[in-house]
Motif scaffolding. Sequence first.
Motif, PDB file in Angstrom:
ATOM      1  N   ASP A   1      -3.388   2.125  23.760  1.00 16.75           N
ATOM      2  CA  ASP A   1      -4.175   3.338  23.518  1.00 16.75           C
ATOM      3  C   ASP A   1      -5.558   2.928  23.036  1.00 16.75           C
ATOM      4  O   ASP A   1      -5.692   2.308  21.979  1.00 16.75           O
ATOM      5  CB  ASP A   1      -3.485   4.200  22.468  1.00 16.75           C
ATOM      6  CG  ASP A   1      -4.226   5.513  22.213  1.00 16.75           C
ATOM      7  OD1 ASP A   1      -5.327   5.692  22.763  1.00 16.75           O
ATOM      8  OD2 ASP A   1      -3.701   6.340  21.443  1.00 16.75           O
ATOM      9  N   PRO A   2      -6.627   3.254  23.775  1.00 18.04           N
ATOM     10  CA  PRO A   2      -7.971   2.838  23.362  1.00 18.04           C
ATOM     11  C   PRO A   2      -8.364   3.319  21.976  1.00 18.04           C
ATOM     12  O   PRO A   2      -9.175   2.691  21.302  1.00 18.04           O
ATOM     13  CB  PRO A   2      -8.870   3.457  24.436  1.00 18.04           C
ATOM     14  CG  PRO A   2      -7.985   3.681  25.600  1.00 18.04           C
ATOM     15  CD  PRO A   2      -6.619   3.983  25.054  1.00 18.04           C
ATOM     16  N   ASP A   3      -7.789   4.419  21.540  1.00 18.70           N
ATOM     17  CA  ASP A   3      -8.106   4.946  20.209  1.00 18.70           C
ATOM     18  C   ASP A   3      -7.037   4.589  19.183  1.00 18.70           C
ATOM     19  O   ASP A   3      -7.097   5.055  18.039  1.00 18.70           O
ATOM     20  CB  ASP A   3      -8.243   6.477  20.280  1.00 18.70           C
ATOM     21  CG  ASP A   3      -9.392   6.899  21.178  1.00 18.70           C
ATOM     22  OD1 ASP A   3     -10.437   6.215  21.141  1.00 18.70           O
ATOM     23  OD2 ASP A   3      -9.228   7.887  21.914  1.00 18.70           O
ATOM     24  N   GLY A   4      -6.061   3.803  19.600  1.00 17.93           N
ATOM     25  CA  GLY A   4      -4.962   3.478  18.712  1.00 17.93           C
ATOM     26  C   GLY A   4      -4.964   2.028  18.273  1.00 17.93           C
ATOM     27  O   GLY A   4      -5.934   1.284  18.488  1.00 17.93           O
ATOM     28  N   PRO A   5      -3.870   1.590  17.667  1.00 17.98           N
ATOM     29  CA  PRO A   5      -3.793   0.218  17.148  1.00 17.98           C
ATOM     30  C   PRO A   5      -3.570  -0.798  18.252  1.00 17.98           C
ATOM     31  O   PRO A   5      -3.178  -0.463  19.370  1.00 17.98           O
ATOM     32  CB  PRO A   5      -2.587   0.280  16.210  1.00 17.98           C
ATOM     33  CG  PRO A   5      -1.716   1.337  16.805  1.00 17.98           C
ATOM     34  CD  PRO A   5      -2.648   2.374  17.378  1.00 17.98           C
ATOM     35  N   ALA A   6      -3.827  -2.063  17.910  1.00 14.62           N
ATOM     36  CA  ALA A   6      -3.564  -3.191  18.799  1.00 14.62           C
ATOM     37  C   ALA A   6      -2.649  -4.170  18.085  1.00 14.62           C
ATOM     38  O   ALA A   6      -2.684  -4.297  16.852  1.00 14.62           O
ATOM     39  CB  ALA A   6      -4.865  -3.875  19.203  1.00 14.62           C
TER      40      ALA A   6
ATOM     41  N   ASP B   1      -2.613  -2.769  28.487  1.00 12.97           N
ATOM     42  CA  ASP B   1      -1.210  -3.030  28.165  1.00 12.97           C
ATOM     43  C   ASP B   1      -1.006  -4.458  27.677  1.00 12.97           C
ATOM     44  O   ASP B   1      -0.248  -4.708  26.738  1.00 12.97           O
ATOM     45  CB  ASP B   1      -0.338  -2.779  29.396  1.00 12.97           C
ATOM     46  CG  ASP B   1      -0.079  -1.303  29.618  1.00 12.97           C
ATOM     47  OD1 ASP B   1      -0.508  -0.508  28.763  1.00 12.97           O
ATOM     48  OD2 ASP B   1       0.528  -0.952  30.645  1.00 12.97           O
ATOM     49  N   LEU B   2      -1.678  -5.406  28.319  1.00 19.68           N
ATOM     50  CA  LEU B   2      -1.399  -6.807  27.976  1.00 19.68           C
ATOM     51  C   LEU B   2      -2.560  -7.714  28.361  1.00 19.68           C
ATOM     52  O   LEU B   2      -3.046  -7.652  29.496  1.00 19.68           O
ATOM     53  CB  LEU B   2      -0.131  -7.282  28.701  1.00 19.68           C
ATOM     54  CG  LEU B   2       0.242  -8.768  28.537  1.00 19.68           C
ATOM     55  CD1 LEU B   2       0.598  -9.058  27.093  1.00 19.68           C
ATOM     56  CD2 LEU B   2       1.385  -9.141  29.469  1.00 19.68           C
ATOM     57  N   LEU B   3      -3.000  -8.523  27.385  1.00 17.67           N
ATOM     58  CA  LEU B   3      -3.861  -9.674  27.649  1.00 17.67           C
ATOM     59  C   LEU B   3      -3.048 -10.905  27.282  1.00 17.67           C
ATOM     60  O   LEU B   3      -2.578 -11.028  26.148  1.00 17.67           O
ATOM     61  CB  LEU B   3      -5.141  -9.621  26.808  1.00 17.67           C
ATOM     62  CG  LEU B   3      -5.979 -10.910  26.792  1.00 17.67           C
ATOM     63  CD1 LEU B   3      -6.527 -11.207  28.186  1.00 17.67           C
ATOM     64  CD2 LEU B   3      -7.110 -10.803  25.774  1.00 17.67           C
ATOM     65  N   GLU B   4      -2.888 -11.808  28.242  1.00 19.20           N
ATOM     66  CA  GLU B   4      -1.993 -12.936  28.003  1.00 19.20           C
ATOM     67  C   GLU B   4      -2.682 -14.256  28.350  1.00 19.20           C
ATOM     68  O   GLU B   4      -3.305 -14.391  29.408  1.00 19.20           O
ATOM     69  CB  GLU B   4      -0.728 -12.781  28.845  1.00 19.20           C
ATOM     70  CG  GLU B   4       0.321 -13.852  28.588  1.00 19.20           C
ATOM     71  CD  GLU B   4       1.610 -13.598  29.353  1.00 19.20           C
ATOM     72  OE1 GLU B   4       2.515 -14.448  29.259  1.00 19.20           O
ATOM     73  OE2 GLU B   4       1.701 -12.557  30.046  1.00 19.20           O
TER      74      GLU B   4
ATOM     75  N   ARG C   1      -1.707  -6.616  22.976  1.00 18.51           N
ATOM     76  CA  ARG C   1      -1.343  -5.319  23.547  1.00 18.51           C
ATOM     77  C   ARG C   1      -2.164  -4.225  22.857  1.00 18.51           C
ATOM     78  O   ARG C   1      -2.148  -4.112  21.624  1.00 18.51           O
ATOM     79  CB  ARG C   1       0.158  -5.049  23.382  1.00 18.51           C
ATOM     80  CG  ARG C   1       1.027  -6.080  24.106  1.00 18.51           C
ATOM     81  CD  ARG C   1       2.507  -5.790  23.954  1.00 18.51           C
ATOM     82  NE  ARG C   1       3.314  -6.826  24.586  1.00 18.51           N
ATOM     83  CZ  ARG C   1       3.642  -6.847  25.878  1.00 18.51           C
ATOM     84  NH1 ARG C   1       3.211  -5.874  26.671  1.00 18.51           N
ATOM     85  NH2 ARG C   1       4.379  -7.821  26.370  1.00 18.51           N
ATOM     86  N   TRP C   2      -2.847  -3.419  23.706  1.00 22.09           N
ATOM     87  CA  TRP C   2      -3.710  -2.341  23.195  1.00 22.09           C
ATOM     88  C   TRP C   2      -3.565  -1.143  24.138  1.00 22.09           C
ATOM     89  O   TRP C   2      -4.461  -0.807  24.910  1.00 22.09           O
ATOM     90  CB  TRP C   2      -5.152  -2.840  23.156  1.00 22.09           C
ATOM     91  CG  TRP C   2      -6.117  -1.949  22.454  1.00 22.09           C
ATOM     92  CD1 TRP C   2      -5.856  -0.833  21.744  1.00 22.09           C
ATOM     93  CD2 TRP C   2      -7.536  -2.130  22.421  1.00 22.09           C
ATOM     94  NE1 TRP C   2      -7.000  -0.293  21.245  1.00 22.09           N
ATOM     95  CE2 TRP C   2      -8.052  -1.069  21.645  1.00 22.09           C
ATOM     96  CE3 TRP C   2      -8.395  -3.069  22.969  1.00 22.09           C
ATOM     97  CZ2 TRP C   2      -9.421  -0.934  21.413  1.00 22.09           C
ATOM     98  CZ3 TRP C   2      -9.749  -2.934  22.731  1.00 22.09           C
ATOM     99  CH2 TRP C   2     -10.258  -1.890  21.964  1.00 22.09           C
TER     100      TRP C   2
END
Length: 655
Positions: free
Chosen positions: A186-191, A154-157, A183-184
Amino acid sequence: MRWMFRIAGALVIAAVIGVVALLMLPHDRIVGIATEKIEARTGRDLSVSGDVSLSFWPVLGVKTGPVTLGNAEWAGTEPMLTASGLSIGVSAVELLTGSVRVTGIVAEDPVLRLQTAPDGRANWVFDTVSADATATVSGDSVAAQSADRAIALDLLELRNGTLIYSDVDAAPVTLSGVDLELRWPDPDGPAALAATVTPVSAPIGINAEFTHPTALIDGAVSPVALQVKLPSGTMDFNGRANIAGELAGRLNLISKDIDKSTSALGLSSIELPAGWGPAVALTAEVTYTTDGRLSVREMRSELGENRLNGVVDVVLGDVPQVTAKLSAGLLTFPAAAAASSAGASSASSAAPGGAGDGWSRTPIDASALGLVNGSIRLSAEGIQTPDLTVGQVQLRLEVDRSRGVLHLEDVAVFNGRLTGQLVANNRSGLSVGGALTAADIDILQVQRDLLGMERVEGKAAGELEFLGVGQSVDAIMRSLSGKGGLRVGRGVILGLDLDRLMRGDAASGGTTVFDSLGASFTMREGNVFNEDLLLQLSNYRADGNGRIGLGARDIDYTFTPIALRARSGQGISLPIRIKGPWGAPRIWPDLEAAAKANADAQLDEIEEEAKAKLQQKLAEELDVQIEEGQDAEEVLKDRLEDEAKNQLLKLLGRN
């Protein structure tokens, strides 16, 4: 961005592996497990100090004190990452359903050091281990399975971070005050990434979207959208890129003040010509490869009042190699020329000889000749400054090791055409030179725009070769050498009435119409020397010789008109002296020289008259009839020879 995803991945794996054990183990054991997992995943030493706190619901997480992550063995003794605190959270609800969602990884006051080695290695690429090894460290098969499970982030800050980047053979670049969110979900989706950095003093906002971040991490090419918010402007990129920095796509740049925008990036100030900013807009298709090649296609730019289009290729290096083909409408330089004139005026006041009569002595900075090498071709509808307007131009600039050659392939100037080349060489001191050929040039406009005087009207053709050396305009003008020639058809001399002068009226003013004018000249030490000026008029001819001081901006010239029909066709001359500064030369008839010249002419006339009378007397004495068309002198000479021969025979008694 590879370093970001790799570090995030290592922290996520450490949080997930053994997450069930977190409910049962003491705090120090939890820290030990996390440390072991991160070290196994990265191949780097990790130390955690200070208190460790836990949360269990709805977020399962760990919060630590100061954290230090070691660097690669080849990267020196400084750690790769330090932070005053680290928090990792996992959704407990989703964990119970068998999925893993990291709700947040937060690093407080992190200092991240990124480095590259001469062999291409990067310190953000970790020495990874297998899933089996990970399972052995944890002692839990469930944890090993979790390592291979798809993980949502969900979040790397990063809060109040410092980024230090050191490339091979380059000074380190430091960015402080870095706030970053990745923010990522969905592992298979966009970031999506949002960051704020402050390279110098003004903050810069960065927003990016990665369509396939997993592909990026694996080194593949993926669609990328990037927006950078600069002081007074924005920069957008939409295209494709890979983690190595290669990219291809559409670039758009809009800035109300390009100097403020580039200064905020820590770049050198962009010194555009006055009138070419500060507002700048640029759009182009851009391609960049890791071997330092930049290709710009379909470029459209607005630089102040100017429009410039074309294609550009750049090979980056110590001295970039640039190849460009550009086209433009009317290029204007309004304030640049005005500033130059003001500078020249200021320098003139300090020059000897009075105000307004000197060239600028301001040192010329020609270091820009050494910034790039390459070839730039320009086609424009015209070039305009406050003092000079040039029509359609075809130019080619070649720069090689601080020597620039401007090829004037076709230039419409002063209502005529100009071709040739101009050279500026700053390899060992500044020198300028050129070889020019001109046709149909309006010489009145040349005098008005370049010399500040109006003396001759007409269309001119000619050629010029010149060389000047010096670090200021004044020094160059005083050193000029070379040669050239000038040819003018029908024209007018302003401020000089030959008819009045030849009638003895010494008053100045009026005009003189001439049929042709020609001259050749040489230049030495900033002076033009001419000895063969020839001016043809219907009733007059005029010769000229003297000196024109390009460095001193003065003239000392004698102009000698000859009335061809005066004195029964014998002619009469009246030398005219022109002497003084360009702006206000004194023009007057040289009566002393005129008297001497005309006295010599009168002596010649008397001599011819006496000779004619003598020939007539001899003809009568010798009883010789001179027919029309015969040379009287030759006839009398033959008759005298015959008479002498007869007298000699008589003396010898042979008659």
